[in-house]
Design an enzyme around this catalytic site. Structure first.
Site, short mmCIF file in Angstrom:
data_model
loop_
_atom_site.label_atom_id
_atom_site.label_comp_id
_atom_site.label_asym_id
_atom_site.label_seq_id
_atom_site.Cartn_x
_atom_site.Cartn_y
_atom_site.Cartn_z
N SER A 88 0.84 -1.19 0.00
CA SER A 88 0.00 0.00 0.00
C SER A 88 0.88 1.25 0.00
O SER A 88 1.76 1.36 -0.84
CB SER A 88 -0.92 -0.05 1.21
OG SER A 88 -1.99 0.83 1.07
N ARG A 93 -11.79 6.07 9.91
CA ARG A 93 -11.27 4.71 9.94
C ARG A 93 -12.31 3.71 9.45
O ARG A 93 -11.99 2.77 8.73
CB ARG A 93 -10.84 4.37 11.37
CG ARG A 93 -10.35 2.95 11.56
CD ARG A 93 -9.12 2.69 10.73
NE ARG A 93 -8.49 1.42 11.09
CZ ARG A 93 -7.45 0.91 10.44
NH1 ARG A 93 -6.92 1.56 9.43
NH2 ARG A 93 -6.92 -0.23 10.82
N ASP A 114 -8.32 -7.05 -4.48
CA ASP A 114 -7.97 -5.69 -4.05
C ASP A 114 -8.52 -4.69 -5.08
O ASP A 114 -8.03 -4.61 -6.19
CB ASP A 114 -6.44 -5.57 -3.96
CG ASP A 114 -5.98 -4.20 -3.47
OD1 ASP A 114 -6.82 -3.28 -3.34
OD2 ASP A 114 -4.77 -4.05 -3.20
N HIS A 163 -7.72 -5.58 -0.22
CA HIS A 163 -6.45 -4.86 -0.12
C HIS A 163 -5.67 -5.28 1.12
O HIS A 163 -4.44 -5.32 1.11
CB HIS A 163 -6.74 -3.35 -0.08
CG HIS A 163 -5.51 -2.51 0.04
ND1 HIS A 163 -4.47 -2.58 -0.88
CD2 HIS A 163 -5.12 -1.60 0.97
CE1 HIS A 163 -3.52 -1.74 -0.51
NE2 HIS A 163 -3.88 -1.13 0.60
N ASP A 164 -6.38 -5.59 2.20
CA ASP A 164 -5.73 -6.00 3.46
C ASP A 164 -4.94 -7.29 3.34
O ASP A 164 -4.20 -7.63 4.27
CB ASP A 164 -6.79 -6.17 4.56
CG ASP A 164 -6.80 -4.99 5.52
OD1 ASP A 164 -5.95 -4.10 5.36
OD2 ASP A 164 -7.65 -4.97 6.43
#
Lengths: 377, 198
Positions: A148, A218, A314, A347-348
């Protein structure tokens, strides 16, 4: 964000000219290391953290008492094997884990800089961290790696310092922040700035933090880190500790409860102004711009071996954007490997236990280190 | 087929730049790294195989030759190698054109559908041939466009593609293919190996 006196840091004496035009010097850069630097000093890997990460990549974070953000990847016998490699990770410029950032005290006012802190860029972050090499007397790193925003720093590092690392691993990233990326970051920033506690960024840290705004930022961001399929499989329409809908606005659904929890724990470890500064740095990131739209030129001078990784699910930094980097490198005939890892974790994925991802990195690094040493490069 | 590796390796000049298309597990790349050149890249469609290659530290990218050769500039390699994969493409003609654009020269090896065993299979059994080099049944074969050595030879002639060298591999035996023995070689070769240029 207490006990920051516990963290290790270097003081960068050399003045650093920032992209915004201002110059900073004598500033702290907090770091942590794992494993041992060997005698030849050829086994160092500089790991760059993502937006909300910090220098505590592995083991237990002494400040939050939680596992390091890359605990799956960094440690003995792991992908970044600390039995073999010396892993260095620094808190980025603008961060809130001991490095120079908006929470640092402005000597002129004896208060936190807040929004008086200069706007920083990925380029500034990388230039600041370069000083770590001098600190450890490392002539050339074995590798730089990160996912990222960490991946963006990898690209910037190789572009700025073409002969300072043998291997580069940019993961799930982009060479140019997209409109969608900027849009999501702006959403987060607006959430923070709409919190009346934010007070134009001049809130007193640890007292009247804009926690509500930061928590919403968040929550929104967290959704972008997951895939639709992953969310559906984990939460679906499952209810939170109830058998029926309550016809109100409490967290009826598990996904709501989960997001609220993610928001609430985040504010305990992260500074709202740092969130503004770091997302801004990401938005300003466009490695192609400096080279008139030709990304290849960013890497023209390097002999670094690249290994680029993306993830099927992602959608924040999709495979196509990672592939643009591969294409730019291929145009130069650079030594580049690329794989898209199949996973539903979004994405994580780069932070999670994805065995295909972790095993491939582990084997790649071990074999490459062995081969480069064999050739005596 | 280690013999094929050696033949390919012998066609390549030392220290040249090579791209192996459909590099599989990276065995040919490793062979060439040891014997010929340090400057070799790979392209492979299977994630699992790309993972194996990267685990060996090879410079392999995941991709499909029909779409992903576009990204390589003209003549960016001395050699582009296509080992026993041509028959699996939707458009072998386009792939050959791309090989010759990206590479100064291309090395193409083809499993020969003109081999006598294949012919006998079809003649006597009346079913699609299944042999050592063509182990799949008609319904699960990845091969879309099988051809013979003669077919490929004629293809090159028609398109003014220069054949620098054409070799026949039959078991462990290597021999030259020429205009005069073409029909015979087409009958006895398991594999045809061509070094071509446009």
């Amino acid at each position: 964000m207490n006990n920051l006196d516990k963290v290790k840091s270097i003081i960068v004496n050399k003045p650093l000219k920032l992209d915004c035009g201002k110059e900073i010097s004598n500033f702290p850069l907090a770091y942590e290391t794992y494993g041992k630097l060997n005698e030849k000093k050829d086994n160092a890997i500089l790991v760059f953290h993502a937006l909300t990460g910090d220098q505590f990549a592995s083991g237990k974070n002494p400040i939050t008492n939680k596992e390091g953000w890359w605990n799956y990847a960094v440690g003995p016998n792991k992908a970044f094997d600390t039995n073999k490699f010396f892993i260095i990770c620094a808190n980025v410029l603008g961060g809130c884990m001991g490095s120079y950032g908006p929470g640092s005290i402005d000597p002129n006012t004896n208060k936190a800089f807040g929004t008086n802190f200069p706007v920083i860029t990925i380029n500034d972050m990388v230039n600041a961290q370069y000083n770590i090499l001098d600190f450890f007397n490392i002539e050339k790193l074995f590798a730089v790696a990160g996912g990222s925003m960490g991946g963006m720093q990898v690209l910037q590092f190789v572009s700025n310092f073409p002969d300072k690392t043998k291997v580069a691993l940019p993961i799930a990233c982009t060479a140019s922040h997209s409109a969608q990326n900027i849009a999501f970051n702006e959403l987060g920033r607006q959430a923070i700035m709409s919190d009346s506690n934010w007070n134009d960024g001049l809130y007193e840290t640890n007292k009247d933090n804009p926690d509500k705004g930061l928590a919403v930022a968040r929550m929104a961001a967290h959704i972008t880190y997951l895939s639709k399929k992953g969310l559906q499989e984990k939460f679906g329409r499952k209810l939170q500790e109830r058998t029926d809908l309550k016809f109100g606005f409490d967290a009826d659904f598990q996904i709501e409860s989960y997001l609220r929890y993610q928001g609430s724990v985040f504010v305990d470890r992260f500074d709202a102004n740092s969130y503004l500064y770091i997302t801004r740095a990401m938005d300003y990131f466009d490695l192609t711009k400096k080279f008139n739209g030709n990304l290849s030129k960013a890497f023209e001078k390097t002999k670094t071996k690249f290994f680029i990784i993306s993830f099927t699910s992602d959608w924040l930094y999709p495979t196509s954007e990672n592939k643009d980097i591969v294409i730019a490198l291929n145009a130069l005939g650079a030594d580049v490997g690329f794989i898209e890892i199949k996973t539903d974790k979004g994405h994580d994925s780069f932070l999670l236990d994805v065995p295909d991802f972790l095993n491939t990195i582990k084997n790649y690094l071990n074999t490459t280190y062995f081969k480069l040493n064999e050739k005596g490069i | 087929m280690k013999k094929e590796f050696k033949v390919i390796s012998d066609l390549i000049e030392e220290k040249s730049r090579a791209l192996d298309i459909g590099c599989g597990d990276g065995n040919l790349m490793e062979y060439l790294l040891q014997n010929k050149t340090k400057d070799i890249r790979g392209l492979e469609i299977s994630k699992e195989k790309v993972q194996k290659c990267l685990s060996k530290g090879l410079a392999v990218i995941e991709g499909n030759a029909e779409n992903d050769l576009k990204q390589f500039p003209n003549k960016s390699f001395d050699y582009v190698i296509l080992s026993q994969t041509l028959q699996a493409f939707l458009s072998p003609e386009n792939v050959i054109n791309e090989l010759l654009r990206v590479g100064n020269r291309a090395i193409v090896t083809i499993p020969n559908f003109g081999h006598w065993k294949v012919r006998i299979d079809l003649l006597t059994k009346g079913t699609m041939p299944v042999t050592k080099n063509l182990p799949n049944e008609w319904f699960n074969t990845p091969n879309l466009h099988m051809c013979t050595i003669l077919d490929f030879y004629n293809f090159c002639k028609k398109r003014n593609i220069k054949i620098f060298k054409s070799l026949s591999l039959n078991g462990e035996k290597i021999s030259d293919i020429s205009q005069s023995n073409l029909k015979f070689k087409n009958l006895i070769s398991e594999l045809g190996i061509f070094l071509i240029e446009k």
